[in-house]
Design a protein around this motif. Structure first.
Motif, mmCIF file in Angstrom:
data_model
loop_
_atom_site.group_PDB
_atom_site.id
_atom_site.type_symbol
_atom_site.label_atom_id
_atom_site.label_comp_id
_atom_site.label_asym_id
_atom_site.label_seq_id
_atom_site.Cartn_x
_atom_site.Cartn_y
_atom_site.Cartn_z
ATOM 1 N N LYS A 291 73.734 30.158 112.050
ATOM 2 C CA LYS A 291 75.169 30.210 111.596
ATOM 3 C C LYS A 291 75.393 28.456 111.155
ATOM 4 O O LYS A 291 76.178 28.097 109.954
ATOM 5 C CB LYS A 291 76.064 30.614 112.542
ATOM 6 C CG LYS A 291 75.697 32.159 113.021
ATOM 7 C CD LYS A 291 76.780 32.350 114.055
ATOM 8 C CE LYS A 291 76.604 34.108 114.374
ATOM 9 N NZ LYS A 291 77.489 34.531 115.668
ATOM 10 N N ILE B 62 68.465 27.816 99.972
ATOM 11 C CA ILE B 62 69.327 27.204 99.462
ATOM 12 C C ILE B 62 69.638 27.479 97.925
ATOM 13 O O ILE B 62 68.654 28.178 97.309
ATOM 14 C CB ILE B 62 69.210 25.559 99.674
ATOM 15 C CG1 ILE B 62 67.885 25.216 98.720
ATOM 16 C CG2 ILE B 62 68.895 25.280 101.164
ATOM 17 C CD1 ILE B 62 67.708 23.642 99.299
ATOM 18 N N LYS C 29 71.720 29.268 96.145
ATOM 19 C CA LYS C 29 71.808 30.701 96.071
ATOM 20 C C LYS C 29 70.551 31.456 96.064
ATOM 21 O O LYS C 29 70.431 32.358 95.284
ATOM 22 C CB LYS C 29 72.768 30.784 94.701
ATOM 23 C CG LYS C 29 74.195 30.327 94.899
ATOM 24 C CD LYS C 29 74.887 30.643 93.631
ATOM 25 C CE LYS C 29 76.369 30.032 93.762
ATOM 26 N NZ LYS C 29 77.110 30.322 92.469
ATOM 27 N N ASN D 156 68.621 32.762 108.088
ATOM 28 C CA ASN D 156 69.007 33.239 106.705
ATOM 29 C C ASN D 156 69.890 34.081 106.911
ATOM 30 O O ASN D 156 70.154 34.764 105.758
ATOM 31 C CB ASN D 156 67.778 33.434 105.731
ATOM 32 C CG ASN D 156 67.040 32.066 105.089
ATOM 33 O OD1 ASN D 156 67.762 31.290 104.674
ATOM 34 N ND2 ASN D 156 65.898 32.057 105.619
ATOM 35 N N ARG E 222 73.469 27.614 107.826
ATOM 36 C CA ARG E 222 73.912 28.173 106.854
ATOM 37 C C ARG E 222 75.291 27.720 106.198
ATOM 38 O O ARG E 222 75.745 27.403 105.270
ATOM 39 C CB ARG E 222 74.077 29.868 106.949
ATOM 40 C CG ARG E 222 72.863 30.447 107.170
ATOM 41 C CD ARG E 222 73.002 31.799 106.838
ATOM 42 N NE ARG E 222 73.780 32.470 107.931
ATOM 43 C CZ ARG E 222 73.505 32.809 109.173
ATOM 44 N NH1 ARG E 222 72.231 32.670 109.588
ATOM 45 N NH2 ARG E 222 74.462 33.477 110.025
ATOM 46 N N GLU E 223 76.301 27.359 107.328
ATOM 47 C CA GLU E 223 77.322 26.497 106.955
ATOM 48 C C GLU E 223 77.237 25.072 106.438
ATOM 49 O O GLU E 223 77.645 24.646 105.316
ATOM 50 C CB GLU E 223 78.362 26.226 108.390
ATOM 51 C CG GLU E 223 79.149 27.534 108.787
ATOM 52 C CD GLU E 223 79.962 27.991 107.757
ATOM 53 O OE1 GLU E 223 80.646 27.257 107.131
ATOM 54 O OE2 GLU E 223 80.140 29.187 107.538
ATOM 55 N N LYS E 224 76.107 24.436 106.724
ATOM 56 C CA LYS E 224 75.792 23.028 106.290
ATOM 57 C C LYS E 224 75.458 23.156 104.661
ATOM 58 O O LYS E 224 75.756 22.445 103.619
ATOM 59 C CB LYS E 224 74.567 22.451 106.972
ATOM 60 C CG LYS E 224 74.786 21.930 108.187
ATOM 61 C CD LYS E 224 73.554 21.130 108.845
ATOM 62 C CE LYS E 224 74.123 20.608 109.841
ATOM 63 N NZ LYS E 224 72.973 19.756 110.723
ATOM 64 N N VAL E 225 74.528 24.340 104.463
ATOM 65 C CA VAL E 225 74.072 24.339 103.072
ATOM 66 C C VAL E 225 75.376 24.803 102.048
ATOM 67 O O VAL E 225 75.345 24.704 100.881
ATOM 68 C CB VAL E 225 72.762 25.146 102.718
ATOM 69 C CG1 VAL E 225 71.689 24.591 103.329
ATOM 70 C CG2 VAL E 225 73.039 26.514 103.277
ATOM 71 N N ARG E 226 76.369 25.691 102.564
ATOM 72 C CA ARG E 226 77.378 26.141 101.907
ATOM 73 C C ARG E 226 78.232 25.192 101.382
ATOM 74 O O ARG E 226 78.954 24.995 100.288
ATOM 75 C CB ARG E 226 78.311 27.061 102.796
ATOM 76 C CG ARG E 226 77.499 28.631 102.935
ATOM 77 C CD ARG E 226 78.594 29.507 103.145
ATOM 78 N NE ARG E 226 77.809 30.703 103.956
ATOM 79 C CZ ARG E 226 77.740 31.079 104.938
ATOM 80 N NH1 ARG E 226 77.916 30.323 106.057
ATOM 81 N NH2 ARG E 226 77.157 32.436 105.361
ATOM 82 N N GLY E 227 78.486 23.992 102.591
ATOM 83 C CA GLY E 227 79.117 22.881 102.312
ATOM 84 C C GLY E 227 78.543 21.973 101.230
ATOM 85 O O GLY E 227 79.464 21.319 100.560
ATOM 86 N N GLN F 191 64.435 27.408 105.217
ATOM 87 C CA GLN F 191 66.048 28.098 104.873
ATOM 88 C C GLN F 191 66.385 28.306 103.162
ATOM 89 O O GLN F 191 66.255 27.251 102.828
ATOM 90 C CB GLN F 191 66.880 27.097 105.537
ATOM 91 C CG GLN F 191 68.441 27.764 105.564
ATOM 92 C CD GLN F 191 69.440 26.648 105.920
ATOM 93 O OE1 GLN F 191 68.935 25.553 106.261
ATOM 94 N NE2 GLN F 191 70.802 27.058 106.023
#
Length: 753
Positions: free
Chosen positions: A745, A650, A652, A719, A748-753, A648
């Protein structure tokens, strides 16, 4: 399993064996355990891949001095006044002198046809895709049907039992009968106006008729295209639409899991698509009971019953010489024989065109010189007609052995295929690594069957993990050559695989095959050292390189041909300069017993994991789970039925983390203790970098129709790619992707946080 090698099967070593196996380092050492190296070999030890038994000797040949490989080595040594003495030496000579080597293969294996003096321009690199044997004239089918015995079985077709047919009798044709059948199909094809270069397609099961149709097509220079009966109509349309067949052979129904499944609805859907969306209306010939199809109203006007087709061919007797022999169309060595397709999970399937001479010469080398197949062998491979292993199996007819065809379920009754071994005297048993994995969870053949005739077991399709090597030797047969083999649809043959002159080391493919200049490249494009992971490349041209992607010059518009040529170059030659890039992440081990190094498959290159800049293949994780968490090795609450590891993105897109999806036994739930144990075992047996950031339970693991894990599409989905980016027609269970989309989904939310 004990690390002690099996050493009780060869009590007297002939002089040539002493040449092949390095001498012991002490009076007590067994030759196969010696770490003394031959010139050019490296004494580097194997890396610790978390399995102390990795690389143990599981089998070695009874009398390697009598093997065809050793005899071939002696011939080359004497003819060219060389000092070669090991397989490693022979392999190096074969790749340094590809023109001499392949010319010798032609002579050694007694190819039928005119060879000529030209072999290949050795100054050209693989991207130039040089022509081979430009003066040669050969016919593939002629070489398959040189045996004309009236008593020896050529094909034995086995039908899966059904409730109303619990013991269906085998269908058997002798070599003489197969020749006559092919002759009649040749005549029928000619009567329908088929000519060299036309495409003849099959949407069928693995049956006698299909083999005969394939051979007859190649006898007159037609190009064979095949799709398995279990493919969906849309997936077959995507293939056939590209190559525009003039005629389609199809089966009326298939048997799977003990039930008869009508095939005509899928055939009609395919034909409708070809007509409406591609303006194609090919002729159709149906295998099976035409009368029942007509009675049921499933028959369409213009279709031809196979029996009527054969009768017409027999009556007209076209394509025969004055003496009655088939008028074999001997064409150029580089003439296209068949088109195979890539999986096409994320794009249009690539139509890979294979050259007739390359298929013939490569299979001759693999079967005659490397595998020592004999006319007395009974060869079975569990495969559908849509997998290259079907073409591989059919090519063994050139040896004159008996082929066993089967198209039903392999595990509805786990004992079924192993009963066949004893009943038919099967000597060569081929299958997929996935089948061996599934079998290991439910059945131990050695406890129920003699299997005394078995001498080789072949496995391919995905990496065969070390614990599955153990399973074969402990629970199928201890005295068998386990040939883990690798190649693929792209070359319709092997880069590395079996050799009867070499030992089998646990977890390794035996050797790089002769004439294939295989190396592992680092990301910088240099050869990796022994026991160092890299990308599988081939440094020299080889005759089974595809002729190209369809359409070849002369078979399409100028723009279409140029696009196909560009796609071909992009597929194999864009990663590294002047070498063939195959797309497998591998490790070539240090050389032992003169093998020049075995191969360990680590996964597909596009599925390589790269957390923190440390690259490794997904198979390194799968091996740990197979070793520690298989249902046979673990309590039910900790048993992992299947798994999938992807990366996945991360930071950016500058890094990635490993996500591990696991499928557990029905009714079991992934708990904190199991997740902790999974991570601990991976850390201990691999490294901290291998430890997945997330372990997630899923209901199912997606597979292609040829039973290969679908890693790259799942990676794209988690991704952010839509499910629509994946071609559902290429998957066996596309419905399971919905779960991965939802999980993506969340991830992706986890790595944005």
């Amino acid at each position: 399993m004990s690390a002690t090698p099996r050493i009780g099967r060869c009590c007297r070593l002939a002089p040539i064996l002493r040449l092949l196996l390095p001498p012991p380092t002490s009076a007590m050492a067994h030759p196969l355990e010696s770490d003394k190296t031959s010139p050019g070999e490296t004494a580097r030890t194997q890396p610790n891949r978390g399995d102390t038994n990795l690389g143990a000797v599981l089998w070695y040949p009874h009398s390697p001095e009598t093997s065809r490989t050793v005899r071939f080595l002696g011939k080359i040594r004497d003819k060219y006044s060389l000092t070669i003495s090991s397989y490693h030496d022979l392999h190096k000579w074969s790749t340094d002198h590809i023109d001499d080597f392949w010319s010798e293969v032609w002579d050694e294996t007694n190819v039928c046809g005119h060879k000529g003096s030209h072999v290949v321009d050795t100054s050209l690199p693989p991207p130039a895709n040089p022509p081979w044997f430009t003066e040669a004239k050969i016919n593939f089918a002629e070489n398959m049907l040189r045996c004309r015995s009236t008593s020896k079985a050529a094909l034995i077709e086995i039908l899966e039992p059904e409730q109303d047919k619990p013991t269906p009798p085998p269908r058997i044709v002798t070599y003489a009968e197969l020749y006559q059948l092919v002759a009649d199909v040749v005549s029928a094809l000619l009567s329908y106006g088929l000519k060299a270069g036309d495409r003849v397609a099959s949407y069928s099961s693995n049956c006698i008729e299909n083999v005969a149709a394939c051979l007859a097509s190649s006898a007159i220079g037609c190009i064979w295209v095949s799709a398995a009966a279990d493919f969906g109509a849309e997936g077959v349309f995507e293939r056939f639409e590209q190559v525009q067949p003039s005629l389609i052979f199809s089966v009326g129904s298939v048997v799977y899991n003990g039930k008869t499944h009508p095939h005509i609805p899928k055939l009609k859907a395919l034909l409708s698509g070809l007509s409406e969306r591609a303006s194609l209306q090919p002729k159709v010939v149906i295998f099976g009971n035409a009368s029942s199809l007509r009675t049921a109203g499933d028959w369409q006007s213009g279709w031809v019953d196979w029996n009527e087709f054969i009768a017409e061919g027999n009556e007209k007797k076209l394509g025969r010489r004055l003496n009655g022999e088939i008028d074999w169309r001997r064409l150029d060595f580089n003439w296209p024989i068949w088109i195979l397709f890539s999986s096409g999970t994320t794009g249009r399937p690539k139509p890979i065109v294979h050259r007739a001479g390359g298929m013939l010469l490569q299979s001759k080398k693999e079967f005659v010189i490397c595998a020592d197949l004999q006319p007395e062998d009974v060869f079975f491979y569990y495969t559908t007609t849509g997998w290259m292993m079907w073409n591989f199996l059919v090519s063994a007819l050139s040896v004159g052995c008996t082929l066993v065809l089967y198209d039903g379920s392999p595990l509805r009754d786990p004992a079924f295929l192993w009963r066949l071994v004893d009943e038919l005297g099967i000597t060569i048993f081929g299958t997929s690594a996935k089948y061996i994995d599934q079998l290991s969870k439910v059945y131990k053949p050695a406890e129920h069957h003699s299997l005394s005739t078995l001498r080789h077991i072949y496995s391919t399709g995905s990496p065969l993990s070390p614990p599955l090597f153990d399973f074969v030797y402990e629970n199928i047969r201890s005295d068998v050559l386990l040939g883990s083999i690798t190649g693929g649809t792209d070359i319709c043959s092997l880069f590395a695989g079996m050799c009867t002159a070499l030992p089998v080391f646990r977890g390794e493919i035996q050797c790089r095959l002769l004439g294939m200049a295989v190396e592992a490249f680092t990301p910088t494009g240099v050869s990796a050292g022994p026991d160092e992971a890299g990308e599988l490349v081939c440094l020299k041209p080889f005759p089974c390189m595809p002729a190209g992607f369809w359409p070849l010059p002369g078979y399409g518009s100028e723009d279409a041909v140029k696009a196909a040529q560009a796609r071909y170059q992009q597929a194999y030659f864009s990663e590294f300069q002047n070498v063939w890039f195959h797309g497998d992440h591998v490790m070539i081990t240090r050389s032992r017993a003169g093998n020049g190094g075995g191969l360990i498959m680590l996964g597909r290159s596009d599925g390589v994991l790269n957390p923190g800049g440390v690259r490794f293949g997904s198979a390194e994780i799968y091996d740990v789970l197979e070793l520690c968490f298989s249902p046979a090795a673990s309590h039910a609450s900790h048993a992992i039925v299947d798994c999938l590891a992807v990366g996945q993105s991360i930071a950016k897109g500058t890094d990635e983390r490993v996500i591990l999806f696991v499928k557990l036994l029905e009714g079991q739930t992934l708990g904190a203790d199991l997740e902790t144990r999974i991570k601990a075992e991976i850390r201990t047996r691999r490294s901290a970098r291998h430890v997945p950031a997330e372990v997630i339970q899923v209901r199912d693991i997606p597979y292609t129709v040829n039973m290969k894990r679908v890693e790259v599409p799942v990676k794209k989905i988690i991704n952010g790619a839509p499910i629509s980016s994946v071609n559902p027609a290429t998957l066996r269970n596309p419905e399971c992707l919905v779960e991965y989309e939802a999980l993506g989904k969340i991830l992706r939310e986890k790595v944005r946080g």
